[in-house]
Design an enzyme around this catalytic site. Structure first.
Site, PDB file in Angstrom:
ATOM      1  N   LEU A   4     -20.985  41.952 -19.703  1.00  0.00           N
ATOM      2  CA  LEU A   4     -20.145  42.249 -20.864  1.00  0.00           C
ATOM      3  C   LEU A   4     -19.136  43.281 -20.391  1.00  0.00           C
ATOM      4  O   LEU A   4     -19.524  44.287 -19.784  1.00  0.00           O
ATOM      5  CB  LEU A   4     -20.976  42.818 -22.024  1.00  0.00           C
ATOM      6  CG  LEU A   4     -21.779  41.841 -22.868  1.00  0.00           C
ATOM      7  CD1 LEU A   4     -22.667  42.604 -23.856  1.00  0.00           C
ATOM      8  CD2 LEU A   4     -20.853  40.890 -23.633  1.00  0.00           C
ATOM      9  N   ASP A   5     -17.848  43.059 -20.649  1.00  0.00           N
ATOM     10  CA  ASP A   5     -16.860  43.993 -20.125  1.00  0.00           C
ATOM     11  C   ASP A   5     -16.922  45.332 -20.860  1.00  0.00           C
ATOM     12  O   ASP A   5     -17.634  45.487 -21.848  1.00  0.00           O
ATOM     13  CB  ASP A   5     -15.455  43.376 -20.143  1.00  0.00           C
ATOM     14  CG  ASP A   5     -14.957  43.065 -21.544  1.00  0.00           C
ATOM     15  OD1 ASP A   5     -15.085  43.930 -22.433  1.00  0.00           O
ATOM     16  OD2 ASP A   5     -14.419  41.962 -21.744  1.00  0.00           O
ATOM     17  N   LEU A   6     -16.166  46.284 -20.350  1.00  0.00           N
ATOM     18  CA  LEU A   6     -16.220  47.665 -20.834  1.00  0.00           C
ATOM     19  C   LEU A   6     -16.035  47.762 -22.340  1.00  0.00           C
ATOM     20  O   LEU A   6     -16.725  48.537 -23.019  1.00  0.00           O
ATOM     21  CB  LEU A   6     -15.148  48.491 -20.117  1.00  0.00           C
ATOM     22  CG  LEU A   6     -15.047  49.970 -20.473  1.00  0.00           C
ATOM     23  CD1 LEU A   6     -16.258  50.741 -19.934  1.00  0.00           C
ATOM     24  CD2 LEU A   6     -13.752  50.569 -19.926  1.00  0.00           C
TER      25      LEU A   6
END
Length: 237
Positions: free
Chosen positions: A103-105
């Protein structure tokens, strides 16, 4: 029983399989005193396998965690930029576990972490087409957004599998959508929305394969139940 060295290092909880390949190529792994080569196998009950001259720890007990990742954390065990990581949130579990997928930032929600390398590999392999559902808050031309996203068959010239999209709420210039995909291309949902003229304000994963996020608070984790583990191992529901 013999296994590939990268699998043994991963099972011992010292690194991921990908990192283990780098260690082997760099000559940091030995088997019975000899430098190992990539692709070699060993039996941990018979062979002396070492990393940087130190024996591998005993195989860690399998652990399966479900984390509600908040925004502002990177999906990695360490970060050279000093950003907060998901490992900071799961340090209390007592064993080294690895994220399954990413999951990206700026994304949040369900993230599975485990030291079961075989299960992680099966869940992330493209042939598995494991479903993932996201709730997505978007801004822009909301009318007909679900239909436009459902019709997408390529991103920047790259083919993608069709998504299932449902409108949960809709207002003037805004909507909340449920988007289910069967792939894990880099920032896929965000790129799909951009292709349809939508700006993502918030993105939360609420389901992956057979797992549901439920009401787990942000930043908290829990162990999977025996039934959840069995369902993950049992294939599609």
């Amino acid at each position: 029983m013999e296994d590939r060295l990268q699998k043994l290092l991963s099972a011992a909880g010292v690194c991921s399989r990908r990192a283990a390949e780098g260690y082997i190529e760099a000559g940091r792994v030995t088997v019975n005193g000899e430098a190992a080569r990539l692709g070699a196998k060993a039996d941990p009950d018979r062979d002396d396998v070492r990393l940087d001259g130190r024996p591998l720890p005993k195989r860690a007990e399998a652990a399966y965690l479900l984390l509600n990742k908040p925004r502002g954390y990177v999906t990695t065990l360490s970060d050279e930029q000093g950003r907060r990581t998901v490992a900071d949130l799961t340090a209390g579990c007592g064993v080294r576990v690895y994220p399954v997928g990413r999951l990206d930032l700026d994304s949040e929600g369900l993230l599975l972490l485990t030291n079961d390398g075989a299960l992680a590999q099966r869940l992330t392999h493209p042939s598995g087409e494991a479903e993932k559902t996201y709730h997505v808050w978007v801004r822009g031309p909301a009318a007909g957004a679900a239909e436009r996203l459902s019709r997408l068959r390529e991103l920047e010239g790259e083919p993608i599998l069709p998504a299932w999209v449902e409108t949960l709420r809709q207002g003037e210039g805004r909507a909340v959508l449920a988007v289910t995909i069967r792939q894990g291309k880099n920032r896929q949902v965000r790129r799909m929305c951009a292709a349809c003229g939508l700006e993502v304000e918030r993105l939360r994963r609420v389901r992956e394969h057979t797992l549901e996020l439920g009401d787990l608070p942000p930043g908290k984790w829990r162990y999977l139940t025996a039934g959840e583990i069995e369902a993950l191992r049992g294939g599609e529901r």
